[in-house]
Every structure is written in C-alpha cells, then in structure tokens.
Design a protein around this motif. Structure first.
Motif, PDB file in Angstrom:
ATOM      1  N   PRO A   1     -11.335  66.042  98.191  1.00 59.01           N
ATOM      2  CA  PRO A   1     -12.788  65.915  98.362  1.00 59.01           C
ATOM      3  C   PRO A   1     -13.142  64.523  98.876  1.00 59.01           C
ATOM      4  N   GLN A   2     -14.253  64.427  99.595  1.00 53.54           N
ATOM      5  CA  GLN A   2     -14.689  63.121 100.073  1.00 53.54           C
ATOM      6  C   GLN A   2     -14.899  62.190  98.890  1.00 53.54           C
ATOM      7  N   ARG A   3     -14.380  60.992  99.022  1.00 47.58           N
ATOM      8  CA  ARG A   3     -14.425  60.087  97.871  1.00 47.58           C
ATOM      9  C   ARG A   3     -15.859  59.649  97.570  1.00 47.58           C
ATOM     10  N   SER A   4     -16.122  59.474  96.286  1.00 43.16           N
ATOM     11  CA  SER A   4     -17.435  59.017  95.838  1.00 43.16           C
ATOM     12  C   SER A   4     -17.435  57.501  95.746  1.00 43.16           C
ATOM     13  N   ILE A   5     -18.520  56.908  96.190  1.00 42.51           N
ATOM     14  CA  ILE A   5     -18.638  55.447  96.185  1.00 42.51           C
ATOM     15  C   ILE A   5     -19.884  55.056  95.397  1.00 42.51           C
ATOM     16  N   ILE A   6     -19.713  54.161  94.453  1.00 41.32           N
ATOM     17  CA  ILE A   6     -20.835  53.584  93.723  1.00 41.32           C
ATOM     18  C   ILE A   6     -20.879  52.092  94.052  1.00 41.32           C
ATOM     19  N   THR A   7     -21.992  51.641  94.598  1.00 47.69           N
ATOM     20  CA  THR A   7     -22.125  50.226  94.940  1.00 47.69           C
ATOM     21  C   THR A   7     -22.765  49.467  93.789  1.00 47.69           C
ATOM     22  N   HIS A   8     -22.367  48.218  93.663  1.00 49.18           N
ATOM     23  CA  HIS A   8     -22.908  47.333  92.632  1.00 49.18           C
ATOM     24  C   HIS A   8     -23.582  46.164  93.358  1.00 49.18           C
ATOM     25  N   GLU A   9     -24.875  46.301  93.592  1.00 47.46           N
ATOM     26  CA  GLU A   9     -25.587  45.341  94.428  1.00 47.46           C
ATOM     27  C   GLU A   9     -25.528  43.923  93.866  1.00 47.46           C
TER      28      GLU A   9
ATOM     29  N   PHE B   1     -18.121  47.355  94.896  1.00 48.92           N
ATOM     30  CA  PHE B   1     -18.227  48.808  94.893  1.00 48.92           C
ATOM     31  C   PHE B   1     -17.035  49.413  94.158  1.00 48.92           C
ATOM     32  N   SER B   2     -17.221  50.634  93.665  1.00 44.99           N
ATOM     33  CA  SER B   2     -16.168  51.387  92.992  1.00 44.99           C
ATOM     34  C   SER B   2     -15.975  52.714  93.699  1.00 44.99           C
ATOM     35  N   LEU B   3     -14.710  53.138  93.817  1.00 42.35           N
ATOM     36  CA  LEU B   3     -14.341  54.363  94.518  1.00 42.35           C
ATOM     37  C   LEU B   3     -13.687  55.340  93.547  1.00 42.35           C
ATOM     38  N   PHE B   4     -14.013  56.625  93.710  1.00 36.41           N
ATOM     39  CA  PHE B   4     -13.454  57.676  92.872  1.00 36.41           C
ATOM     40  C   PHE B   4     -12.840  58.726  93.802  1.00 36.41           C
ATOM     41  N   MET B   5     -11.493  58.887  93.726  1.00 34.86           N
ATOM     42  CA  MET B   5     -10.766  59.632  94.751  1.00 34.86           C
ATOM     43  C   MET B   5      -9.791  60.637  94.142  1.00 34.86           C
ATOM     44  N   PRO B   6     -10.207  61.896  93.976  1.00 33.35           N
ATOM     45  CA  PRO B   6      -9.294  62.923  93.479  1.00 33.35           C
ATOM     46  C   PRO B   6      -8.479  63.539  94.615  1.00 33.35           C
ATOM     47  N   ALA B   7      -7.331  64.122  94.274  1.00 29.48           N
ATOM     48  CA  ALA B   7      -6.521  64.807  95.277  1.00 29.48           C
ATOM     49  C   ALA B   7      -5.565  65.780  94.609  1.00 29.48           C
ATOM     50  N   PHE B   8      -5.286  66.886  95.337  1.00 31.07           N
ATOM     51  CA  PHE B   8      -4.291  67.862  94.904  1.00 31.07           C
ATOM     52  C   PHE B   8      -3.398  68.175  96.087  1.00 31.07           C
ATOM     53  N   LEU B   9      -2.083  68.086  95.890  1.00 33.92           N
ATOM     54  CA  LEU B   9      -1.109  68.380  96.936  1.00 33.92           C
ATOM     55  C   LEU B   9      -0.420  69.697  96.590  1.00 33.92           C
ATOM     56  N   PRO B  10      -0.818  70.805  97.235  1.00 33.13           N
ATOM     57  CA  PRO B  10      -0.261  72.116  96.872  1.00 33.13           C
ATOM     58  C   PRO B  10       1.257  72.196  96.999  1.00 33.13           C
TER      59      PRO B  10
ATOM     60  N   SER C   1     -11.970  49.633  91.956  1.00 33.17           N
ATOM     61  CA  SER C   1     -13.158  48.794  92.172  1.00 33.17           C
ATOM     62  C   SER C   1     -12.782  47.556  92.969  1.00 33.17           C
ATOM     63  N   PHE C   2     -13.657  47.211  93.913  1.00 31.41           N
ATOM     64  CA  PHE C   2     -13.437  46.026  94.749  1.00 31.41           C
ATOM     65  C   PHE C   2     -14.550  45.029  94.475  1.00 31.41           C
TER      66      PHE C   2
END
Length: 329
Positions: free
Chosen positions: A37-45, A50-59, A70-71
């Motif tokens: 899924p497209q990764r979710s980004i939460i910015t911290h002004e 910013f923080s990234l949330f990145m799930p993945a499944f490799l069949p 978080s960066f």
C-alpha cells in the motif's frame, strides 16, 4: 520475538548475499507482485520532521511486515541520529510478531545494497573512482557497498562539514584498508569520479551537482534529498542519461530530480526504467560504459522486507540478537 539492534544487524550483514537476494526478489516481483500500500506520511511541522508507515507483503516468500521510520533533521544538533524507527516482521501463518529490527541500520544497509545492485549492473568490471557526497550513516554504508562489488581507486568524501568528512575518511581508511580522502570542494571531489553517490539531507530545488561537473560516462546513485522539490542533481542532466529507479510511481511522487525533469519535459515516464528490468534481463557483465547512468532510490517497503527476512534468517542461524517473550508472558 527476536530483537535485533544496530550491532546485531552489523553481525548479520553479508553484503553480496543481500545484493543477490534483492536481485532475485526483483526478478520474482515480475511474476508475483508484492502487496505494498502507498506509505502513510505524518508531518511534524514544529520539528520540521516526518514519520513514515510502510507495510508490505511478499507472496512469493510469504514475508509480511511493516516499517515505521521517522526523519528528524534537527537531531544532529543534539548528537542523535536523524533517522529512527523499527521494522517488524510478522508470521503469516499465526500473525505473531517474529522480530523487531532497528530500521535506521536496516535502511542504511538496504539502500546501499540497492545502489550496489544498480552499480553492478550498469558499471564496467574494472577499477573505479568513487565519490560520496555526505558524511553520515548512508555515506559510510555506500562506501562499504561499492567496495564490496568493485575494486576502488580513489575514494573521496565531500560534505558541508569538513570535520565529519575527515573523521569518516580516517575511520573507513582503517576499516577497508583503502585510501579514503576528505576534500573541501565539490569540484575537487567530482574530478575523475566514475561512481557518484549522493547521500545528503539536501532540501532545496537548487541542485548540488550541475550538468557539466561529471565525467560523460559517470554513474550516479542518488538517495538523498527525498522530497519532490529537493534536487541533489540538476534535473536537466537526466535528458541524456540512462534513468533507473527502484519504483516508478514512488520516484515520480518523491524524487525532486525525477519530478522536475518530467515537469521540464527533459524526460517522459517511458524514459524511466525500474531496477527490476535490469534483474529480469540479466545483461552480460559490463566491460565498458557509454554515457551517464543514474539510479534514484526513494526506498520501497518490499525491499525492506527482503532485507529484514535475510537478516532474520542469518540471526536465527547464528544465534544473534535477544529473544523476548514479553507479549506471551
């Protein structure tokens, strides 16, 4: 659940094995696409972070997980890493948490391994001069990675902080038994560079490297400046370059060079190829190279899971890391 910190991950790493695993995985992605899924980004002004949330499944390998990263560029002032987070591997059969890995360490390894894969496919099998722009964890990881796949001649480091460049050059000279030099000017660094790795936190549309500063047959691994407006390389340079990315849609959204080159009509989407194409085509070993080549890595959770699974298997086999039964208790 297995806990793997930075030191544990360092003990598990065998870079040629990771590069090979990534090549095989990308070849397989053509037959069995990863679910990412497209990764979710939460910015911290307030923190300009910013923080990234990145799930993945490799069949194909039944690998499931999520990376949270978080960066915070301001951390350096406080002596803290700019990148922090965790990668969680999940057992597909039971849903139990298999492992938690330091995501900053894993990201440095994954990114440099992807750059090594691109370099190995696109650069001649000969002694090459390397330049790394930046002096952080990714800079160190990329020098290690390039040394693992090619015999290196001159190795130069340039960053905004000469003291950090000198410290890194001195450390890697000892660790790699190679002459590594810190230089004061970009032009001095780029002279005679066959491989250029840009590993900066650059956030400006004004490029660090101009059109006429590179050798006509140089190879570029661009991994820093990961916003749509940041350009480490002048986007006009891509018009006469072999352009590869780790993931096309993500690169068009998140790479300043790619986005601006498209906006300027310097290139079209059809001119951009994914690294999977190189893995599938299995080109013969490169003995010489014509023209510039460019690989832009923005990162992809599928690659993180490939590397996480490799590290987990190595840790289990080598009895590395710390077992934690906190949840079951």
């Amino acid at each position: 659940m297995l806990l793997l910190n930075r030191a544990d991950i360092g003990r598990c790493v065998e870079l040629p094995t990771l590069v090979r695993a990534l090549e095989i995985a990308h070849r397989g992605f053509a037959r069995s696409a990863p679910v990412v899924p497209q990764r979710s980004i939460i910015t911290h002004e307030r923190q300009k972070a910013f923080s990234l949330f990145m799930p993945a499944f490799l069949p194909a390998s039944q690998t499931l997980g999520i990376k949270v990263s978080s960066f915070h560029p301001g951390n350096a002032v406080h002596g803290l890493s700019a990148v922090n987070g965790v990668v969680m591997l999940i057992d597909v059969e039971s849903g139990r948490l298999l492992a938690m890995l330091d995501s900053a360490a894993l990201t440095a390894i994954r990114t440099s391994a992807m750059s090594a894969l691109a370099t190995d496919k696109l650069c001649p099998k000969m002694r090459l001069n390397l330049v790394v722009i930046g002096a952080g964890a990714q800079a160190a990881a990329h020098i290690w990675a390039m040394a693992a796949i090619r015999e290196l001649g001159q190795v130069r480091i340039f960053s905004r902080c000469l003291a950090r460049s000198i410290a890194l050059a001195e450390r890697l000279s000892i660790e790699l038994s190679l002459p590594v030099e810190a230089v004061e000017r970009m032009e001095q660094a780029l002279a005679d560079a066959d491989i250029v790795c840009t590993t900066t936190s650059h956030d400006s549309p004004l490029p660090l490297i101009g059109v006429h500063q590179l050798k006509p047959d140089a190879h570029i691994n661009a991994i820093g400046g990961s916003t749509q407006w940041a350009c480490e390389i002048d986007p006009r340079l891509l018009g006469n370059t072999q352009v590869y990315v780790d993931h096309l849609d993500a690169a068009c959204r998140e790479s300043g060079e790619i986005a601006q080159a498209l906006a300027l009509s310097v290139i079209e989407r059809k001119d951009i190829r994914e690294i999977s194409a190189l893995a599938v085509e299995q080109p013969s070993p490169v003995t010489r190279k014509q023209g510039l080549s460019y690989f832009r890595s923005v990162g992809h959770a599928s690659q993180d899971m490939v590397v996480a699974a490799c590290l987990y298997d190595a840790a289990v086999a080598g009895h590395i890391g710390k077992q934690c039964d906190y949840f079951s208790a």
